[in-house]
Write an enzyme that holds these catalytic residues in place. Structure first.
Site, PDB file in Angstrom:
ATOM      1  N   ARG A  67       0.811  -1.224   0.000  1.00 40.03           N
ATOM      2  CA  ARG A  67       0.000   0.000   0.000  1.00 40.03           C
ATOM      3  C   ARG A  67       0.842   1.272   0.000  1.00 40.03           C
ATOM      4  NH1 ARG A  67      -5.252  -0.664   0.297  1.00 40.03           N
ATOM      5  NH2 ARG A  67      -6.172  -2.586   1.137  1.00 40.03           N
ATOM      6  N   GLY A  68       2.145   1.150   0.151  1.00 36.70           N
ATOM      7  CA  GLY A  68       3.017   2.312   0.170  1.00 36.70           C
ATOM      8  C   GLY A  68       3.336   2.822  -1.217  1.00 36.70           C
ATOM      9  N   SER A 105      17.851   2.396   0.384  1.00 38.23           N
ATOM     10  CA  SER A 105      17.731   3.828   0.139  1.00 38.23           C
ATOM     11  C   SER A 105      19.115   4.399  -0.133  1.00 38.23           C
ATOM     12  CB  SER A 105      17.123   4.523   1.356  1.00 38.23           C
ATOM     13  OG  SER A 105      17.275   5.927   1.281  1.00 38.23           O
ATOM     14  N   PRO A 126      17.280   2.700  -4.161  1.00 35.83           N
ATOM     15  CA  PRO A 126      16.659   3.764  -4.964  1.00 35.83           C
ATOM     16  C   PRO A 126      17.093   5.157  -4.516  1.00 35.83           C
ATOM     17  CG  PRO A 126      15.019   2.237  -4.061  1.00 35.83           C
ATOM     18  CD  PRO A 126      16.304   2.001  -3.339  1.00 35.83           C
ATOM     19  N   THR A 127      17.070   6.075  -5.455  1.00 39.58           N
ATOM     20  CA  THR A 127      17.274   7.483  -5.145  1.00 39.58           C
ATOM     21  C   THR A 127      15.980   8.048  -4.549  1.00 39.58           C
ATOM     22  OG1 THR A 127      18.055   9.575  -6.061  1.00 39.58           O
ATOM     23  CG2 THR A 127      16.544   8.284  -7.440  1.00 39.58           C
ATOM     24  N   HIS A 160       8.448  13.552   2.491  1.00 42.81           N
ATOM     25  CA  HIS A 160       9.729  13.919   1.905  1.00 42.81           C
ATOM     26  C   HIS A 160       9.603  15.244   1.159  1.00 42.81           C
ATOM     27  CE1 HIS A 160      10.708   9.533   2.443  1.00 42.81           C
ATOM     28  NE2 HIS A 160      11.839  10.089   2.829  1.00 42.81           N
ATOM     29  N   TRP A 199      12.628  25.279   4.201  1.00 45.32           N
ATOM     30  CA  TRP A 199      13.770  24.959   5.062  1.00 45.32           C
ATOM     31  C   TRP A 199      15.082  25.017   4.295  1.00 45.32           C
ATOM     32  CZ3 TRP A 199      13.522  20.664   9.279  1.00 45.32           C
ATOM     33  CH2 TRP A 199      12.545  20.996  10.221  1.00 45.32           C
ATOM     34  N   ARG A 203      19.621  17.207  -5.394  1.00 40.59           N
ATOM     35  CA  ARG A 203      18.960  15.921  -5.226  1.00 40.59           C
ATOM     36  C   ARG A 203      18.550  15.348  -6.579  1.00 40.59           C
ATOM     37  NH1 ARG A 203      20.957  16.457  -1.095  1.00 40.59           N
ATOM     38  NH2 ARG A 203      20.084  16.331   1.014  1.00 40.59           N
TER      39      ARG A 203
END
Length: 327
Positions: free
Chosen positions: A29-30, A123, A179-180, A195, A218, A225
């Site tokens: 489900r993510g 990650s 993964p990036t 994120h 922020w 990225r």
């Protein structure tokens, strides 16, 4: 013993996951898991899932029982506790302990159930804060981690070592992918735990709706990225399951990055916000740069298909639809 295939062409590599195989997706489900489910189903695989209220993956006994009962041909471990800088800083205990428990339960349970193939998803935060750019897989454990997500990163590093250990001790055909930064349908837009990209989408959208003159973000906006649409990640996962059987983890990304300041400008345009953007430099930036060396994955024939602008637009449209359904 299994062999490493990154130097071979996709045509010459053997298929390691046969057509129609039964694949259990942990964390379906993510953001990542739901994309992997879509990709597997589209290619004719039989997808197995289990909702969180029926199976807590932190429970090793119940997870092992489930895997022995269903006996899948393969497992994709996409389940994890994830979040941005604020969430990692607020809940470090949960980020290390929940992820360690999930990994131990699923990987050990899969082995005990005789599962032949497993893909563990980590990650890019596993790499040192000041790793060489682009970051090769060999940079793992060569320097200090970024302090703002150290508990999560250490849990994921433990998962890589666990996968490697099962390969060395038992000859298991288990692999790891790193993964990036990911985004797309199914992303988390919660203000406290999201994120950077979904957080930006929500901030700029709400500022446009309320008529705010400025959005303050922020940090300095200077960190760079890399972003990959989650459907491209899912395609890479399927490719790895079918064609890769190496001990080393495989980076998954698009091979290019941009400053957060430029990302904010792009999201601002997509959402239609016309006010100004300010930067609160008293807040942390995080890792200065995090671009992955994806040559190992590229050698297997992978090329991402979704551009960043198009992907942001799709993600924004999806969130608006979900947001409208809840109001």
């Amino acid at each position: 013993m299994t062999t490493d295939l990154p130097g071979r062409s996709p045509e010459s590599a053997p298929s390691l996951l046969r057509s129609g195989a039964r694949v259990f997706v942990a964390g379906h489900r993510g953001l990542v898991g739901s994309a992997v489910v879509r990709s597997l189903a589209a290619e004719g695989y039989e997808v197995l899932t289990r909702d969180r209220d029926r199976l807590d993956l932190r429970d090793g006994v119940r997870t092992g029982e489930f895997l022995r009962a269903v006996r899948p041909d393969a497992v994709v471990l996409a389940a994890a506790r994830v979040g941005g800088i604020m969430a990692n800083s607020t809940y470090p205990v949960q980020f290390i302990e929940d992820n360690l428990r999930i990994q131990l339960s699923v990987i050990a349970g899969a082995h005990a159930a005789g599962v032949q193939r497993l893909l563990f998803l980590g990650s890019s935060c596993i790499y040192p804060r000041l790793a060489p750019q682009p970051i090769p897989e060999s940079a793992l454990l060569t320097g200090a981690l970024e302090p703002t997500n150290e508990p999560y990163a250490l849990a994921k590093i433990a998962g890589i070592v666990q996968i490697r250990s099962y390969r060395r001790q038992y000859g298991a055909s288990y692999i790891s992918a790193m993964p990036t930064n990911l985004y797309g349908p199914g992303d988390n837009f919660d203000p406290e735990t999201s994120h950077v990209l979904p957080a930006l989408i929500r901030r700029f959208h709400e500022a446009r709706v309320t008529g705010a003159p400025q959005v303050t973000l922020w940090g300095s906006g200077s960190p760079r990225r890399e972003f990959l649409h989650v459907d491209d990640l899912a395609a890479a996962c399927l490719l790895l399951l079918e064609r890769y059987d190496g001990e080393e983890p495989v980076n998954v990304g698009c091979g290019s990055d941009l400053p957060i300041r430029e990302l904010a400008s792009l999201v601002r345009d997509v959402t239609g916000f016309r006010g100004s953007v300010g930067w609160d430099t008293s807040k942390p930036d995080g890792t200065p740069r995090k671009l992955l060396d994806v040559s190992r994955l590229t050698a297997l024939g992978f090329t991402p298909r979704i551009t960043l602008r198009d992907g942001i637009a799709r993600t924004y449209a999806w969130w608006l639809e979900q947001h409208a359904e809840r109001t």
